[in-house]
Design an enzyme around this catalytic site. Structure first.
Site, PDB file in Angstrom:
ATOM      1  N   ASP A   1      21.271  -1.972 -30.346  1.00  0.00           N
ATOM      2  CA  ASP A   1      21.642  -2.687 -29.106  1.00  0.00           C
ATOM      3  C   ASP A   1      23.074  -2.409 -28.689  1.00  0.00           C
ATOM      4  OD1 ASP A   1      20.925  -4.981 -27.396  1.00  0.00           O
ATOM      5  OD2 ASP A   1      22.539  -5.842 -28.315  1.00  0.00           O
TER       6      ASP A   1
ATOM      7  N   GLU B   1      19.307  10.036 -46.294  1.00  0.00           N
ATOM      8  CA  GLU B   1      18.919  10.062 -47.839  1.00  0.00           C
ATOM      9  C   GLU B   1      17.567   9.425 -47.997  1.00  0.00           C
ATOM     10  OE1 GLU B   1      21.627   7.286 -49.673  1.00  0.00           O
ATOM     11  OE2 GLU B   1      23.573   7.962 -48.668  1.00  0.00           O
TER      12      GLU B   1
END
Length: 576
Positions: A232, A285
């Site tokens: 956002d 990751e």
């Protein structure tokens, strides 16, 4: 970048044009062509009858989305929040608001979505927290100069007694962008910045502690199986040093920098990109399949907007230029070409969107006169959209959108052709834009009304009771899912057909070229897919147009004429 189509429809289409956009590899990552469905949790499905949608309601209806044919679901916030801005004021990023359920409900929803092959994207709100967040409560209690206050943007006021705001910034929702706190000793104290509601204090992203906290939040949700984050106000985290004056009424589109004008000091500062490079590394990751970041970045021009989707930053950014385009063929051709060129320049997919929780639904917006300014809400005393025309154009616009390569976003209920609620009494409005502007701006409530599932059920099947947090227009019954399911020609069945055909013909990863010869009021293009070409013809003019010889219609957004011509406000996909 175009191919010329002979005016006589009996002549074949040329098959050797230059590409506007090259096809993506067949093994392209899922997000490069995904269709993502936005759920506004309080308005999608209510399981407990309190009039507010919830996560168990979502889980119970996920099969509907699988049948619709989308690839992923994006959720507007469901975190613990006082709901001053419908959840975009977060009090605790690691818990679920009791309105929506529990963390166990969230885990069950994610598990069910994954079982159905749907990925789950959640909203992340990093520009500001709620004023009821523990950090902000500690900041107010700790006083000026404290480490707690440095997590937010506190400043001394101007004037001998500090009674004037630190600068002249405004709130996007109307009014001043600063509010003064009362210190522990009862005296008026410092001011804090809130670019949105007074209950949404802006975080200080120059403080490393803020970055560390949000990395921890990302990992919390990734560890629970979340596939990505819609970020956002992605362009607003970093403010210009010194917070210089900028006495301009703020709108979210003030990210645009006009020639010769200074950069708005609260939007699109270069430092935001360091934040997203760090986040990209965190998501990487977690390995395959890719977890993604999606930017809500109201930034213009497009050359600046695509900086957010460089290879080591975000994966997608909303293409608001497409959403804001007028229903005119030259406008659409221009934005399609420029969007693809800008995204291609950084190796990212473009995205396409027509409706979301912040704008008037496109079935209503396109029913207003062409060229009219996009309204921030429509009330009973305003010019009313032409419902039939708006729906016809909305269907055509969606079919054009879903033919374009890249990602696409659908907003809940648009597959039903839902219009905005345009007769909502002001007493029911809850958008802080309406409240802070004194009613001058109606705001976004009209597009957030609970959607209808069953015409003859309480709350049109939204929940087991007749309660809804916003009133549903009486006309919503005719748009209900049970009135369209299996009905040939319904908007719901059109969406299902479009999504199935888009997948079958690899339109999301296809190459693209424009086709000339149809006239200025037509958008005509060919999507190469991974195999057979698909001709797309969107007629925005008044006169019907003919398809070329040998074109076999696959899907049409509305009926063709008796002699097979494409009428006004209609889009066709055809095999060549």
């Amino acid at each position: 970048m175009t191919t010329t189509l002979p005016t006589e429809p009996t002549q074949p289409l040329s098959t050797q044009p230059a590409l506007l956009h090259p096809a993506a590899p067949a093994e392209a990552a899922w997000w490069r062509q995904a269709v993502i469905y936005q759920i506004y949790p309080r308005s999608w499905a209510d399981a407990d009858g309190d009039g507010i949608g919830d996560l168990p309601g979502v889980t119970a209806r996920l099969d509907y989305l699988k049948a619709l044919g989308v690839d992923a679901v994006w959720f507007s916030p469901f975190y613990a929040s006082p709901q001053a801005d419908a959840g975009y004021d977060v009090a605790d990023y690691r818990s679920i608001d009791a309105l929506f359920g529990t963390l166990d409900d969230a885990d069950a929803m994610v598990a069910k979505a994954h079982e159905l092959g749907l990925k789950v994207i959640v909203d992340l709100v990093p520009n500001h927290t709620s004023d009821e967040h523990e950090w902000f409560k500690a900041a107010v209690a700790a006083g000026p100069g404290s480490p707690e206050r440095d997590r937010y943007i506190f400043r001394d006021g101007k004037g001998a007694d500090g009674s004037m705001p630190p600068n002249d910034w405004h709130s996007v929702f109307g009014g001043d962008g600063w509010t003064r706190v009362t210190e522990a000793d009862g005296r008026p104290g410092q001011w804090y910045l809130h670019l949105f509601d007074v209950k949404q204090p802006d975080l200080n992203w120059d403080n490393p502690e803020v970055g560390d906290e949000f990395e921890s939040i990302l990992r919390f949700w990734l560890d629970r199986g979340i596939d990505g984050f819609r970020v956002d106000v992605a362009h607003g985290l970093i403010k210009e040093q010194g917070l210089p004056d900028y006495d301009v009424e703020l709108h979210i589109l003030d990210g645009e920098v006009k020639p010769g004008a200074p950069m708005p000091p609260m939007w699109d500062q270069d430092g935001v990109h360091d934040v997203y490079r760090r986040w990209h590394s965190v998501l990487a990751e977690y390995g395959e399949p890719d977890r993604i970041l999606v930017a809500e970045a109201w930034v213009r021009p497009q050359e600046r907007a695509v900086r957010y989707v460089r290879p080591d930053e975000m994966h997608q950014a909303f293409n608001f230029d497409f959403l804001m385009s007028q229903w005119r063929a030259p406008d659409l051709r221009q934005v399609i070409e420029s969007s693809l060129a800008a995204a291609d320049s950084v190796g990212a997919p473009s995205t396409w969107v027509l409706s979301n929780h912040d704008v008037v639904r496109h079935a209503s917006r396109l029913g207003l006169p062409v060229g009219r300014r996009r309204p921030n809400g429509i009330g009973a005393d305003d010019l009313q959209p032409d419902r039939a025309l708006g729906l016809q154009r909305a269907r055509a616009a969606t079919q054009l959108m879903l033919a374009l390569p890249g990602g696409a976003y659908l907003y809940q209920g648009e597959e039903l052709g839902l219009p905005d609620s345009t007769d909502m009494p002001d007493a029911f409005r809850q958008d802080p834009t309406f409240l802070r502007s004194g009613g001058k701006e109606l705001g976004r409530d009209g597009c957030r009304v609970p959607i209808p599932w069953q015409k003859d059920a309480p709350s049109f099947g939204f929940g087991p009771s007749d309660q809804t947090w916003l009133p549903q227009p009486a006309i919503y019954g005719e748009y209900a899912v049970d009135q369209q399911d299996g009905v040939d020609g319904s908007t719901l069945e059109l969406y299902r057909t479009l999504l199935r055909t888009r997948r079958e013909r690899d339109l999301g990863t296809g190459g693209l070229r424009f086709v000339e010869g149809f006239g200025d009021d037509v958008v005509a293009l060919v999507n190469t897919g991974q195999g057979e070409d698909t001709l797309v013809v969107a007629n925005l003019g008044a006169d019907p147009v003919a398809l070329p010889d040998g074109a076999s219609v696959l899907v049409a957004s509305g009926p063709l004429t008796d002699d097979g011509l494409v009428p006004a406000d209609t889009t066709v996909w055809a095999a060549l």
